[in-house]
Scaffold this active site. Structure first.
Site, short mmCIF file in Angstrom:
data_model
loop_
_atom_site.label_atom_id
_atom_site.label_comp_id
_atom_site.label_asym_id
_atom_site.label_seq_id
_atom_site.Cartn_x
_atom_site.Cartn_y
_atom_site.Cartn_z
N ILE A 17 2.84 -10.58 -8.67
CA ILE A 17 2.43 -10.14 -10.01
C ILE A 17 3.34 -10.73 -11.09
O ILE A 17 2.86 -11.20 -12.13
CB ILE A 17 2.42 -8.59 -10.06
CG1 ILE A 17 1.25 -8.05 -9.22
CG2 ILE A 17 2.34 -8.09 -11.49
CD1 ILE A 17 1.28 -6.54 -8.99
N ASP A 36 15.02 -13.57 -11.14
CA ASP A 36 14.62 -13.16 -9.79
C ASP A 36 15.76 -13.53 -8.83
O ASP A 36 16.57 -14.41 -9.15
CB ASP A 36 13.33 -13.91 -9.39
CG ASP A 36 12.56 -13.24 -8.27
OD1 ASP A 36 11.43 -12.79 -8.51
OD2 ASP A 36 13.10 -13.16 -7.13
N ASN A 76 9.20 -6.63 -13.55
CA ASN A 76 8.35 -6.52 -12.35
C ASN A 76 9.12 -6.46 -11.04
O ASN A 76 8.52 -6.12 -10.01
CB ASN A 76 7.42 -7.74 -12.27
CG ASN A 76 6.68 -7.96 -13.56
OD1 ASN A 76 5.78 -7.19 -13.89
ND2 ASN A 76 7.08 -8.95 -14.32
N SER A 126 3.06 1.81 -10.98
CA SER A 126 2.10 1.70 -9.86
C SER A 126 1.11 2.86 -9.95
O SER A 126 1.43 3.92 -10.49
CB SER A 126 2.84 1.78 -8.53
OG SER A 126 1.93 1.99 -7.47
N TYR A 139 9.26 5.22 -3.07
CA TYR A 139 8.59 4.24 -3.94
C TYR A 139 7.85 4.99 -5.07
O TYR A 139 7.99 4.63 -6.26
CB TYR A 139 7.62 3.42 -3.11
CG TYR A 139 6.86 2.37 -3.88
CD1 TYR A 139 7.49 1.20 -4.30
CD2 TYR A 139 5.51 2.53 -4.18
CE1 TYR A 139 6.79 0.23 -5.01
CE2 TYR A 139 4.81 1.57 -4.89
CZ TYR A 139 5.45 0.42 -5.30
OH TYR A 139 4.76 -0.53 -6.00
N LYS A 143 8.37 4.98 -9.26
CA LYS A 143 7.31 4.57 -10.18
C LYS A 143 6.94 5.72 -11.13
O LYS A 143 6.62 5.49 -12.30
CB LYS A 143 6.08 4.08 -9.40
CG LYS A 143 6.36 2.84 -8.55
CD LYS A 143 6.87 1.67 -9.38
CE LYS A 143 7.00 0.40 -8.56
NZ LYS A 143 7.47 -0.74 -9.38
N THR A 172 -2.84 -4.47 -4.78
CA THR A 172 -3.05 -5.84 -5.26
C THR A 172 -2.54 -6.82 -4.22
O THR A 172 -1.47 -6.60 -3.63
CB THR A 172 -2.27 -6.01 -6.60
OG1 THR A 172 -2.71 -4.99 -7.51
CG2 THR A 172 -2.49 -7.37 -7.20
N1 LIG Z 1 1.18 -5.52 -4.97
C1 LIG Z 1 0.77 -4.28 -5.24
O1 LIG Z 1 -0.19 -3.76 -4.65
C2 LIG Z 1 1.47 -3.49 -6.31
C3 LIG Z 1 0.84 -2.33 -6.76
C4 LIG Z 1 1.46 -1.58 -7.74
C5 LIG Z 1 2.67 -1.98 -8.27
N2 LIG Z 1 3.26 -3.11 -7.82
C6 LIG Z 1 4.55 -3.49 -8.41
O2 LIG Z 1 4.46 -4.78 -8.97
C7 LIG Z 1 5.75 -5.39 -8.95
C8 LIG Z 1 5.63 -6.76 -8.31
O3 LIG Z 1 5.18 -6.59 -6.96
P1 LIG Z 1 4.50 -7.75 -6.13
O4 LIG Z 1 3.42 -7.13 -5.35
O5 LIG Z 1 4.21 -8.92 -6.98
O6 LIG Z 1 5.69 -8.07 -5.09
P2 LIG Z 1 6.36 -9.44 -4.62
O7 LIG Z 1 7.20 -9.05 -3.47
O8 LIG Z 1 5.33 -10.50 -4.45
O9 LIG Z 1 7.29 -9.83 -5.86
C9 LIG Z 1 8.43 -9.10 -6.18
C10 LIG Z 1 9.45 -10.05 -6.77
O10 LIG Z 1 10.62 -9.27 -7.11
C11 LIG Z 1 11.75 -9.98 -6.67
N3 LIG Z 1 12.84 -9.05 -6.40
C12 LIG Z 1 12.88 -8.09 -5.43
N4 LIG Z 1 14.06 -7.46 -5.46
C13 LIG Z 1 14.78 -8.04 -6.46
C14 LIG Z 1 16.07 -7.81 -6.96
N5 LIG Z 1 16.89 -6.90 -6.43
N6 LIG Z 1 16.51 -8.57 -8.01
C15 LIG Z 1 15.70 -9.53 -8.53
N7 LIG Z 1 14.45 -9.78 -8.09
C16 LIG Z 1 14.00 -9.05 -7.06
C17 LIG Z 1 11.32 -10.71 -5.41
O11 LIG Z 1 12.18 -11.80 -5.12
C18 LIG Z 1 9.91 -11.13 -5.78
O12 LIG Z 1 9.90 -12.40 -6.41
C19 LIG Z 1 6.67 -4.44 -8.16
O13 LIG Z 1 7.42 -3.66 -9.08
C20 LIG Z 1 5.68 -3.57 -7.40
O14 LIG Z 1 6.23 -2.31 -7.13
C21 LIG Z 1 2.68 -3.90 -6.85
#
Ligand SMILES: NC(=O)c1ccc[n+]([C@@H]2O[C@H](COP(=O)([O-])OP(=O)(O)OC[C@H]3O[C@@H](n4cnc5c(N)ncnc54)[C@H](O)[C@@H]3O)[C@@H](O)[C@H]2O)c1
Length: 239
Positions: A17, A36, A76, A126, A139, A143, A172
């Protein structure tokens, strides 16, 4: 282009995302710094762990040195652990709290002084902040806290012209969730939770982030916007 002349800092920009948001902001004309633990494809790629106080301070300083100021912050970076509360270790609890909540605190804290012209902050919460979901104890707690943090920051910074909102995505397709959807039956069960009949794509969430970051949302602050195919609207079953 909606964001010409704007500078954006995007955390979690290396994947999923956050990467889609960084690309969408850039397509609308913003200059984007990605923060990141991994390298990102952003104009400015900053590698730091969002839980580290001095590391985040230094990364934000570097972003400002390269971009001049911050108009848009999109937070994010996040991790998930799928367990009920009694199976969590204290270390797992602390780590998810640190990345998902302390990380947002630190990035916001160090970015705010560099938003002299006002701006927009978009936190990534979320759908599990709005609807109880099994096996998501820590989690969901992070959120839910982000939704509260969003409202409080919206009030604290409204007079400085800084709008603060969050997005609550449904399930997602990203590297974070790829294992959840690897089995077709399980994928169908997840899909059925979303009345619009499909899982989310990162681009669905990125479009909402661009909206909240842009002047199209000029009179919107303090909201938690579900972008979830109807997940949080209620039961999709025909009963
Ligand atoms: N994918 C879903 O279904 C979903 C649904 C609701 C909310 N979200 C939220 O969206 C956001 C992005 O999730 P995503 O699905 O794209 O996940 P993802 O794992 O694809 O991306 C997360 C990114 O965060 C980075 N990251 C993790 N820990 C870190 C840290 N300590 N310091 C710096 N960077 C860090 C990772 O390297 C990665 O690039 C998150 O906050 C997640 O909780 C995702």
């Amino acid at each position: 282009m909606k964001l010409s002349g704007k500078s954006a800092l995007v955390t979690g920009a290396a994947s999923g995302i956050g990467a889609a948001i960084a690309a969408a902001l850039a397509r609308e004309g913003a200059r984007v710094a990605g923060l990141d633990v991994n390298p990102s494809a952003c104009e400015v790629s900053l590698q730091a762990d969002v839980t580290g106080d001095s590391a985040v301070a230094a990364a934000v300083e570097e972003a400002v040195r390269r971009l001049g100021r911050i108009d848009i912050l999109s937070a994010n970076a996040g991790i998930a652990i799928r367990k009920p509360l009694d199976e969590l270790t204290a270390g797992e609890w602390d780590r998810v709290m640190a990345v998902n909540l302390r990380g947002v605190f630190l990035v916001s804290k160090y970015s705010l002084p560099h938003m002299p012209r006002g701006g927009a902050i978009v936190h990534m919460a979320s759908c599990v902040a709005l609807m109880g979901t099994r096996n998501r104890a820590v989690y969901a707690a992070t959120k839910g806290a982000l939704v509260s943090l969003t409202r409080n920051m919206a009030l604290d910074y409204a007079q400085r012209g800084i709008r603060v909102n969050c997005i609550c995505p449904g399930f997602t397709r990203t590297p974070l969730t790829v294992n959840l959807f690897s089995d077709p039956e399980r994928e169908a069960a997840f899909t059925a939770l979303h009345p619009l009949g499909r899982l989310g794509e990162s681009e669905d969430v990125a479009r909402a982030a661009v909206f909240l970051a842009s002047d199209d949302a000029a009179w919107i602050t303090g909201v938690a916007l579900p972008v979830d195919g109807g997940y949080s609207a209620g039961h999709a079953a025909d009963i």
